[in-house]
Scaffold this motif. Structure first.
Motif, PDB file in Angstrom:
ATOM      1  N   GLN A  38       0.831  -1.206   0.000  1.00 43.82           N
ATOM      2  CA  GLN A  38       0.000   0.000   0.000  1.00 43.82           C
ATOM      3  C   GLN A  38       0.863   1.254   0.000  1.00 43.82           C
ATOM      4  O   GLN A  38       0.621   2.187  -0.756  1.00 43.82           O
ATOM      5  CB  GLN A  38      -0.920   0.007   1.234  1.00 43.82           C
ATOM      6  N   LYS A  39       1.896   1.252   0.823  1.00 37.41           N
ATOM      7  CA  LYS A  39       2.774   2.422   0.905  1.00 37.41           C
ATOM      8  C   LYS A  39       3.451   2.701  -0.436  1.00 37.41           C
ATOM      9  O   LYS A  39       3.543   3.853  -0.860  1.00 37.41           O
ATOM     10  CB  LYS A  39       3.811   2.226   2.001  1.00 37.41           C
ATOM     11  N   ASP A  43       2.906   6.124  -2.468  1.00 40.18           N
ATOM     12  CA  ASP A  43       4.047   7.012  -2.742  1.00 40.18           C
ATOM     13  C   ASP A  43       4.312   7.181  -4.236  1.00 40.18           C
ATOM     14  O   ASP A  43       4.693   8.266  -4.674  1.00 40.18           O
ATOM     15  CB  ASP A  43       5.310   6.493  -2.058  1.00 40.18           C
ATOM     16  N   MET A  44       4.110   6.133  -4.999  1.00 45.08           N
ATOM     17  CA  MET A  44       4.454   6.187  -6.420  1.00 45.08           C
ATOM     18  C   MET A  44       3.384   6.852  -7.275  1.00 45.08           C
ATOM     19  O   MET A  44       3.710   7.645  -8.154  1.00 45.08           O
ATOM     20  CB  MET A  44       4.714   4.758  -6.917  1.00 45.08           C
ATOM     21  N   TRP A  45       2.114   6.554  -7.025  1.00 45.81           N
ATOM     22  CA  TRP A  45       1.057   7.027  -7.925  1.00 45.81           C
ATOM     23  C   TRP A  45      -0.049   7.840  -7.248  1.00 45.81           C
ATOM     24  O   TRP A  45      -0.868   8.454  -7.933  1.00 45.81           O
ATOM     25  CB  TRP A  45       0.415   5.836  -8.647  1.00 45.81           C
ATOM     26  N   PHE A  46      -0.083   7.855  -5.917  1.00 48.48           N
ATOM     27  CA  PHE A  46      -1.168   8.528  -5.208  1.00 48.48           C
ATOM     28  C   PHE A  46      -0.643   9.401  -4.069  1.00 48.48           C
ATOM     29  O   PHE A  46      -1.218   9.443  -2.986  1.00 48.48           O
ATOM     30  CB  PHE A  46      -2.159   7.501  -4.646  1.00 48.48           C
ATOM     31  N   ALA A  47       0.434  10.132  -4.317  1.00 44.16           N
ATOM     32  CA  ALA A  47       1.036  10.963  -3.271  1.00 44.16           C
ATOM     33  C   ALA A  47       0.150  12.153  -2.908  1.00 44.16           C
ATOM     34  O   ALA A  47       0.116  12.586  -1.767  1.00 44.16           O
ATOM     35  CB  ALA A  47       2.410  11.455  -3.699  1.00 44.16           C
ATOM     36  N   CYS A  50      -2.684  15.660  -7.317  1.00 45.01           N
ATOM     37  CA  CYS A  50      -2.142  15.939  -8.649  1.00 45.01           C
ATOM     38  C   CYS A  50      -1.283  14.793  -9.170  1.00 45.01           C
ATOM     39  O   CYS A  50      -0.623  14.936 -10.197  1.00 45.01           O
ATOM     40  CB  CYS A  50      -1.324  17.232  -8.608  1.00 45.01           C
ATOM     41  N   ASP A  51      -1.263  13.676  -8.465  1.00 44.75           N
ATOM     42  CA  ASP A  51      -0.428  12.555  -8.882  1.00 44.75           C
ATOM     43  C   ASP A  51      -1.152  11.723  -9.949  1.00 44.75           C
ATOM     44  O   ASP A  51      -2.361  11.842 -10.149  1.00 44.75           O
ATOM     45  CB  ASP A  51      -0.072  11.692  -7.670  1.00 44.75           C
ATOM     46  N   GLU A  52      -0.387  10.874 -10.626  1.00 45.99           N
ATOM     47  CA  GLU A  52      -0.905  10.121 -11.769  1.00 45.99           C
ATOM     48  C   GLU A  52      -2.139   9.285 -11.449  1.00 45.99           C
ATOM     49  O   GLU A  52      -3.051   9.179 -12.267  1.00 45.99           O
ATOM     50  CB  GLU A  52       0.179   9.188 -12.332  1.00 45.99           C
ATOM     51  N   GLY A  53      -2.164   8.683 -10.272  1.00 51.38           N
ATOM     52  CA  GLY A  53      -3.290   7.820  -9.925  1.00 51.38           C
ATOM     53  C   GLY A  53      -4.611   8.550  -9.865  1.00 51.38           C
ATOM     54  O   GLY A  53      -5.673   7.962 -10.131  1.00 51.38           O
ATOM     55  N   ILE A  54      -4.568   9.829  -9.549  1.00 49.72           N
ATOM     56  CA  ILE A  54      -5.776  10.648  -9.507  1.00 49.72           C
ATOM     57  C   ILE A  54      -6.033  11.279 -10.870  1.00 49.72           C
ATOM     58  O   ILE A  54      -7.145  11.212 -11.405  1.00 49.72           O
ATOM     59  CB  ILE A  54      -5.662  11.739  -8.420  1.00 49.72           C
ATOM     60  N   LEU A 128      -6.786  -1.709  -2.108  1.00 47.89           N
ATOM     61  CA  LEU A 128      -5.556  -0.933  -2.304  1.00 47.89           C
ATOM     62  C   LEU A 128      -5.866   0.387  -3.017  1.00 47.89           C
ATOM     63  O   LEU A 128      -5.349   1.446  -2.638  1.00 47.89           O
ATOM     64  CB  LEU A 128      -4.531  -1.732  -3.115  1.00 47.89           C
ATOM     65  N   LEU A 129      -6.712   0.335  -4.031  1.00 45.05           N
ATOM     66  CA  LEU A 129      -7.084   1.540  -4.773  1.00 45.05           C
ATOM     67  C   LEU A 129      -7.856   2.515  -3.894  1.00 45.05           C
ATOM     68  O   LEU A 129      -7.578   3.713  -3.889  1.00 45.05           O
ATOM     69  CB  LEU A 129      -7.898   1.177  -6.016  1.00 45.05           C
ATOM     70  N   ASP A 130      -8.810   2.006  -3.130  1.00 43.43           N
ATOM     71  CA  ASP A 130      -9.589   2.877  -2.240  1.00 43.43           C
ATOM     72  C   ASP A 130      -8.687   3.580  -1.231  1.00 43.43           C
ATOM     73  O   ASP A 130      -8.813   4.780  -1.000  1.00 43.43           O
ATOM     74  CB  ASP A 130     -10.662   2.073  -1.488  1.00 43.43           C
ATOM     75  N   MET A 131      -7.769   2.830  -0.640  1.00 40.96           N
ATOM     76  CA  MET A 131      -6.862   3.413   0.349  1.00 40.96           C
ATOM     77  C   MET A 131      -5.895   4.411  -0.305  1.00 40.96           C
ATOM     78  O   MET A 131      -5.569   5.442   0.287  1.00 40.96           O
ATOM     79  CB  MET A 131      -6.074   2.323   1.070  1.00 40.96           C
ATOM     80  N   ALA A 132      -5.478   4.110  -1.520  1.00 43.42           N
ATOM     81  CA  ALA A 132      -4.570   5.020  -2.235  1.00 43.42           C
ATOM     82  C   ALA A 132      -5.282   6.333  -2.555  1.00 43.42           C
ATOM     83  O   ALA A 132      -4.709   7.415  -2.386  1.00 43.42           O
ATOM     84  CB  ALA A 132      -4.060   4.358  -3.508  1.00 43.42           C
ATOM     85  N   ARG A 133      -6.517   6.244  -3.011  1.00 46.56           N
ATOM     86  CA  ARG A 133      -7.287   7.456  -3.299  1.00 46.56           C
ATOM     87  C   ARG A 133      -7.494   8.280  -2.034  1.00 46.56           C
ATOM     88  O   ARG A 133      -7.384   9.504  -2.061  1.00 46.56           O
ATOM     89  CB  ARG A 133      -8.640   7.097  -3.897  1.00 46.56           C
ATOM     90  N   LEU A 134      -7.799   7.602  -0.957  1.00 44.89           N
ATOM     91  CA  LEU A 134      -7.980   8.286   0.319  1.00 44.89           C
ATOM     92  C   LEU A 134      -6.681   8.974   0.728  1.00 44.89           C
ATOM     93  O   LEU A 134      -6.682  10.135   1.147  1.00 44.89           O
ATOM     94  CB  LEU A 134      -8.420   7.294   1.392  1.00 44.89           C
ATOM     95  N   HIS A 135      -5.562   8.287   0.563  1.00 44.08           N
ATOM     96  CA  HIS A 135      -4.253   8.850   0.888  1.00 44.08           C
ATOM     97  C   HIS A 135      -3.977  10.113   0.067  1.00 44.08           C
ATOM     98  O   HIS A 135      -3.458  11.098   0.587  1.00 44.08           O
ATOM     99  CB  HIS A 135      -3.158   7.810   0.630  1.00 44.08           C
TER     100      HIS A 135
END
Length: 187
Positions: A38-39, A43-47, A50-54, A128-135
């Motif tokens: 998750q970390k 860190d890589m895509w959902f920092a 404005c990061d790529e994952g979003i 993992l995606l839900d937590m990354a978006r929340l992060h």
């Protein structure tokens, strides 16, 4: 020397049976739920927003299995840096880690096939995606829509009355907001 031996033993244990992918690597439970997965994704895509994952959400929803294999390959490389007990740079190349990536991808695909009736890999990736978006602060997957109080009919009636007064004033040639009988010369 004790620290070096402990680091070596830990790296060896984490590599054995790919234990590093488990939440509890000693008991080998919680497969693909290691917090570092998750970390790494965060860190890589959902920092941040404005990061790529979003920004490129359509490429991350659902979270690709290949992305997970990539994260696992990188994690394995990080463990490999400690196999001597002292952190040493490891040559990271497609020649040396391409087979590692393919092995993780194959394992993920086998896991997906074996657990298909339960959709376990889909659930893990969705979490993992839900937590990354929340992060990232982009989308809160747990936020529910806020309810809006319904307006009472008298609010609608007042809006109609305001409109009718405005239309009557326009027909009578009065400025807006001036009631009939209030205009100059009507008194």
């Amino acid at each position: 020397m004790a620290a070096i031996k402990a680091n070596h033993d830990l790296a060896k244990s984490l590599k054995e049976g790919n234990s590093f992918v488990f939440k509890d690597w000693e008991l080998k439970s919680g497969i693909y739920k290691m917090e570092l997965i998750q970390k790494a994704i965060n860190d890589m895509w959902f920092a941040n927003r404005c990061d790529e994952g979003i920004l490129y959400a359509k490429y991350f929803d659902p979270l690709p299995v290949k992305l997970m294999a990539l994260v696992l390959m990188v994690m394995e490389c990080c463990v490999d840096e400690w196999t001597t007990g002292v952190r040493e740079d490891v040559k990271f190349s497609s020649v040396s880690y391409g087979p590692v990536y393919l092995a993780h991808l194959n394992s993920l695909q086998q896991f997906e096939e074996r657990t298909a009736p339960y959709k376990l890999l889909d659930r893990i990736l969705d979490n993992l995606l839900d937590m990354a978006r929340l992060h990232a602060g982009g989308i809160n997957p747990f936020k529910t829509a806020e309810s809006v109080d319904a307006f009472a009919n008298d609010i609608f009636d007042e809006a109609i009355r305001e409109y009718e007064v405005k239309m009557q004033a326009a027909r009578d040639g009065r400025p807006e907001g001036v009631e009939a009988g209030d205009a100059a010369g009507d008194a």
